[in-house]
Design an enzyme around this catalytic site. Sequence first.
Site, PDB file in Angstrom:
ATOM      1  N   GLU A   1       0.828  -1.207   0.000  1.00 53.99           N
ATOM      2  CA  GLU A   1       0.000   0.000   0.000  1.00 53.99           C
ATOM      3  C   GLU A   1       0.858   1.250   0.000  1.00 53.99           C
ATOM      4  O   GLU A   1       1.876   1.328   0.693  1.00 53.99           O
ATOM      5  CB  GLU A   1      -0.901  -0.008   1.237  1.00 53.99           C
ATOM      6  CG  GLU A   1      -2.198   0.741   1.042  1.00 53.99           C
ATOM      7  CD  GLU A   1      -3.113   0.053   0.050  1.00 53.99           C
ATOM      8  OE1 GLU A   1      -3.098   0.450  -1.140  1.00 53.99           O
ATOM      9  OE2 GLU A   1      -3.846  -0.870   0.428  1.00 53.99           O
ATOM     10  N   HIS A   2       0.442   2.230  -0.779  1.00 49.05           N
ATOM     11  CA  HIS A   2       1.123   3.526  -0.896  1.00 49.05           C
ATOM     12  C   HIS A   2       2.550   3.396  -1.428  1.00 49.05           C
ATOM     13  O   HIS A   2       3.369   4.296  -1.214  1.00 49.05           O
ATOM     14  CB  HIS A   2       1.140   4.263   0.453  1.00 49.05           C
ATOM     15  CG  HIS A   2      -0.150   4.949   0.767  1.00 49.05           C
ATOM     16  ND1 HIS A   2      -0.514   6.149   0.210  1.00 49.05           N
ATOM     17  CD2 HIS A   2      -1.174   4.584   1.580  1.00 49.05           C
ATOM     18  CE1 HIS A   2      -1.701   6.506   0.666  1.00 49.05           C
ATOM     19  NE2 HIS A   2      -2.124   5.570   1.485  1.00 49.05           N
TER      20      HIS A   2
ATOM     21  N   ASP B   1       2.876   2.199  -4.766  1.00 49.14           N
ATOM     22  CA  ASP B   1       2.777   2.190  -6.223  1.00 49.14           C
ATOM     23  C   ASP B   1       3.395   3.456  -6.814  1.00 49.14           C
ATOM     24  O   ASP B   1       3.975   3.428  -7.888  1.00 49.14           O
ATOM     25  CB  ASP B   1       1.340   1.993  -6.706  1.00 49.14           C
ATOM     26  CG  ASP B   1       0.352   2.995  -6.144  1.00 49.14           C
ATOM     27  OD1 ASP B   1       0.680   3.666  -5.143  1.00 49.14           O
ATOM     28  OD2 ASP B   1      -0.742   3.120  -6.711  1.00 49.14           O
TER      29      ASP B   1
ATOM     30  N   SER C   1     -25.390   9.488 -14.817  1.00 49.72           N
ATOM     31  CA  SER C   1     -24.923   8.770 -13.632  1.00 49.72           C
ATOM     32  C   SER C   1     -26.151   8.212 -12.921  1.00 49.72           C
ATOM     33  O   SER C   1     -26.919   8.958 -12.315  1.00 49.72           O
ATOM     34  CB  SER C   1     -24.146   9.701 -12.701  1.00 49.72           C
ATOM     35  OG  SER C   1     -23.880   9.048 -11.475  1.00 49.72           O
TER      36      SER C   1
ATOM     37  N   GLY D   1     -15.736   5.988  -1.594  1.00 53.25           N
ATOM     38  CA  GLY D   1     -14.988   6.351  -0.401  1.00 53.25           C
ATOM     39  C   GLY D   1     -14.628   5.184   0.487  1.00 53.25           C
ATOM     40  O   GLY D   1     -14.140   5.379   1.593  1.00 53.25           O
TER      41      GLY D   1
ATOM     42  N   GLY E   1     -12.430   2.780  -0.369  1.00 51.32           N
ATOM     43  CA  GLY E   1     -11.103   2.278  -0.690  1.00 51.32           C
ATOM     44  C   GLY E   1     -11.107   1.159  -1.705  1.00 51.32           C
ATOM     45  O   GLY E   1     -10.126   0.429  -1.841  1.00 51.32           O
TER      46      GLY E   1
ATOM     47  N   ASP F   1      -4.342   1.173  -9.228  1.00 48.89           N
ATOM     48  CA  ASP F   1      -5.794   1.038  -9.310  1.00 48.89           C
ATOM     49  C   ASP F   1      -6.255   0.825 -10.740  1.00 48.89           C
ATOM     50  O   ASP F   1      -7.044  -0.077 -11.038  1.00 48.89           O
ATOM     51  CB  ASP F   1      -6.472   2.274  -8.729  1.00 48.89           C
ATOM     52  CG  ASP F   1      -6.233   2.419  -7.240  1.00 48.89           C
ATOM     53  OD1 ASP F   1      -5.666   1.492  -6.631  1.00 48.89           O
ATOM     54  OD2 ASP F   1      -6.601   3.462  -6.690  1.00 48.89           O
TER      55      ASP F   1
END
Length: 381
Positions: free
Chosen positions: A30-31, A33, A64, A116, A118, A166
């Site tokens: 995580e974090h 990339d 939407s 929101g 994740g 992502d």
Amino acid sequence: MQQVIQSFRKNFQTKPRLFFSPGRINLIGEHIDYNHGYVMPAAIDKGIWFAVAVNHTNTANFVSVDQKESYSVALDAVQKQDSWKNYVLGVLNVLDENDIKIGGFDCAFGGNLPVGAGLSSSAAVEGGLIMALNSIFKLGISRVDLAKLAQKAEHGYPGVKCGIMDQFANLNGKKDHVILLDCVSLEYKYFPLQLNEYSIYLINTNVHHSLANGEYNKRREECEEGFFILKEHIGGDINSWRQITSEQVIAYKYLLNDSVFNRCLFVTQEIFRTLKAGELLKQNNLIEFGELMFQTHEGLSTLYNVSCPELDFLVDKVRLLPEVIGSRVMGGGFGGCTINIIKKEKADSVLSSIISMYHKNFNKVPEIYEVATSNGTFEII
């Protein structure tokens, strides 16, 4: 899916093609990339459906379904707007910036990804739209290059300087597998995810996170600052975080302020953990793999400071339970979900207990999602 089809038919006269664009989980990495690291994501069976058709005009029309809003724009008048519009307009903008020509189209989209939480709902919007446009306009762009374009789209109008993970997972996922992705070279390998008697459950804190509020970009800037300081003082031909060890970060701690030191220590530790995780999956050693997940959460909470009391509570509670072999905050942090590997036969009782304790402490009920892996964005024939 049916709601998207019905909305399209209600609003447009054209005949659509249908696409599914998955959310993603990240088991570990995580974090990192955007810090030259490796990540281990998988596309999941929750996502966003797109109904898209060429309309032979110069206008892009969007509905939407989830927001119950519509928006139309001339292709030669695309400008930054607000909310969900920036994610679809960001795709149109990046195609224009790269001189990739498309025509007008009609598009309705909606899904079952909680915003929101994740699960990368933004990448699902960007990846789904760009794959649909690639298909209906026969652009011939590879999935890897589509992921790069989708990443640039999020850098643009939404303003989140995300890494490639992502969008890459969204477009290149493989059912029953995880991806070990080298975020520098974009080389990748698939590893079978053999969960056997376990399953993956996401526990949503219902604390909404927003990565565009500056904290995400601040972490990135702190890592860049630390990297250049360490690179200069370590010497040699260093061009990546993967060439710097945690021991070196500790040795040069005196050069870094506390925040930058903590970020750098986490990055070097997490790169090591992610490579080790790949070896453990080769051995089908889920127990040690899960322990690495717990270690990652500790780092994200105390070194990278992207957790929150609700996330820490959930991980601390399940860590005491033998039925849960791994848990951590997943995604950008500041809220959202924990990802948990739980023994299937015990899952109901474990989750019921966690829901009760969480409600007692925070006066809110967490949402639970059982997820399975999925293929990357694909057309539904």
